[in-house]
Design an enzyme around this catalytic site. Sequence first.
Site, PDB file in Angstrom:
ATOM      1  CE  LYS A  75      -3.856   1.795   2.865  1.00 61.25           C
ATOM      2  NZ  LYS A  75      -4.690   1.493   4.049  1.00 61.25           N
ATOM      3  CB  SER A 150      -8.075   3.465   3.304  1.00 64.55           C
ATOM      4  OG  SER A 150      -7.182   2.726   4.128  1.00 64.55           O
ATOM      5  CB  SER A 174      -8.178   0.260   5.805  1.00 60.49           C
ATOM      6  OG  SER A 174      -8.812   1.491   5.801  1.00 60.49           O
TER       7      SER A 174
HETATM    8  N1  GLN Z   1     -12.945   3.780   6.973  1.00 60.58           N
HETATM    9  C1  GLN Z   1     -12.184   3.980   8.158  1.00 60.58           C
HETATM   10  C2  GLN Z   1     -11.678   5.393   8.228  1.00 60.58           C
HETATM   11  O1  GLN Z   1     -11.868   6.117   7.297  1.00 60.58           O
HETATM   12  C3  GLN Z   1     -11.076   2.977   8.254  1.00 60.58           C
HETATM   13  C4  GLN Z   1      -9.824   3.387   7.619  1.00 60.58           C
HETATM   14  C5  GLN Z   1      -8.666   2.465   7.876  1.00 60.58           C
HETATM   15  O2  GLN Z   1      -8.811   1.388   8.434  1.00 60.58           O
HETATM   16  N2  GLN Z   1      -7.490   2.963   7.539  1.00 60.58           N
HETATM   17  O3  GLN Z   1     -11.102   5.799   9.194  1.00 60.58           O
END
Ligand code: GLN
Length: 469
Positions: A75, A150, A174
């Site tokens: 990532k 994400s 994410s």
């Molecule tokens: N959707 C969650 C957020 O926006 C999780 C993001 C993540 O796990 N990095 O914080």
Amino acid sequence: MYRSLKKLQDDVLNNQTTCETITRSYIQTIQQHQHLNAFVEVFEASAIAAAKTIDTKIANQQPLGKLFGLVISIKDNIVYKNHVATAASKILEGFKSPYSATVIEKLIAADAIIIGRTNCDEFAMGGSNENSFYGAVKNPIDNTLVSGGSSGGAAAAVAADLCMAALGSDTGGSIRQPASFCGIIGLKPTYGRVSRYGLIAYGSSFDQIGTFTHNIEDAALILEVIAGGDDYDATCSKNAVPNYFENLIQEKKYKIAYYKNVVEHESIDVEVRNACLSFLEKLKNDGHEIHPIEFAELDYIVPAYYVLTTAEASSNLSRFDGVRFGYHAKEATDLEQTYKLTRSQGFGKEVQRRIMCGTFVLSAGYYDAYYSKAQKVRRLVAEKTKQTLEEVDFIVCPTAPTPAYKIGEVSDPITSFLGDIFTVQANIAGIPAISLPLYHTKNNLPIGMQIMTARWNEEKLLAFSNVLM
Ligand code: GLN
């Protein structure tokens, strides 16, 4: 294309193919799938060089690392020495890392091949990959749908066979949610199982690196390599790393809980609910003990998560000032303007919203009303989760309340935040959790089932998942 590392390794050792051939073919496939927008950069030169080194080792019968030949992506928020890492943000445009994350060092030492960096929501903030400076990632199953987020690029890349596996990060879901949306396996280990050194921080007390794979064996092998103590990350446990792979074969009968109010929750899509009910039925028929319980704090976990993570983010992201890394607003004439212009031009809308929200909840007048309260909710949820997992082996629920939705369909942040309702518990409590692609909607969209277990119990989680897959 390979969907199993052991199969690839057999073929390479039997001279059916070489790591270089495999790597080149993945690079070609990535190029043919550029419309997905899953990769932001292919590390062509370093990946081919790594493949050649491994091929030479094989030819010379030198010892090989456990992951030899594994073509894996990272990532865009995991740093790799002399390679660009931007966390999908304009503010880190062109930033080349002077060092590698511990997970990268470990992958390389195990002879894995790092093929490139994948798209994600900016600074891992989001659940659809639409908050990326590079634009949305398309879901390989239906290109009009989001990939989830994400780590959307990571999930799409594995699902579309652009690489065999991917590393992502999971702060509130994410890894698991995009894995669910794209129909693959996503594992978030226990907080502290894998070093965060070299992971660009979002919410440091929640962030954890984990894997995307097609099968449990590969997840077990990769975790074995990347887990373990690290002097560069004081929150990373020095507990011995079990032999996850060798211990995958364990057919046991377990005590499994599910939350009645989760299954009945108003936000849940009918097909997702039915899939979950079928899953519970199947587990019962397989001879496991099923316990319906209540999760009284369910409606508090998403607000608590967003108060705490935005607070941590507001502090973590203060280092991006236009002086030390990446983007710099050239028209600024003094230091204050450098900060203001760089940060307002460099950060996207969602990241700015979160920094402001985090600054607000930490500010003198509001600290007690928001930050302290959220900390209390966290403690309560962590304690209750721990207690439950002393009584049962696993808690199961859907990974996300809905399958993948259309790109552009969810525009208000609250709706997007509520999509995290089933995933944030694992981060709040620091426990491991996995999303397994076990069901489909009538339209053939994947539905992931989530399994959570007690801290440090990845071995049991992986063995159980292996039976289910
Ligand atoms: N959707 C969650 C957020 O926006 C999780 C993001 C993540 O796990 N990095 O914080």
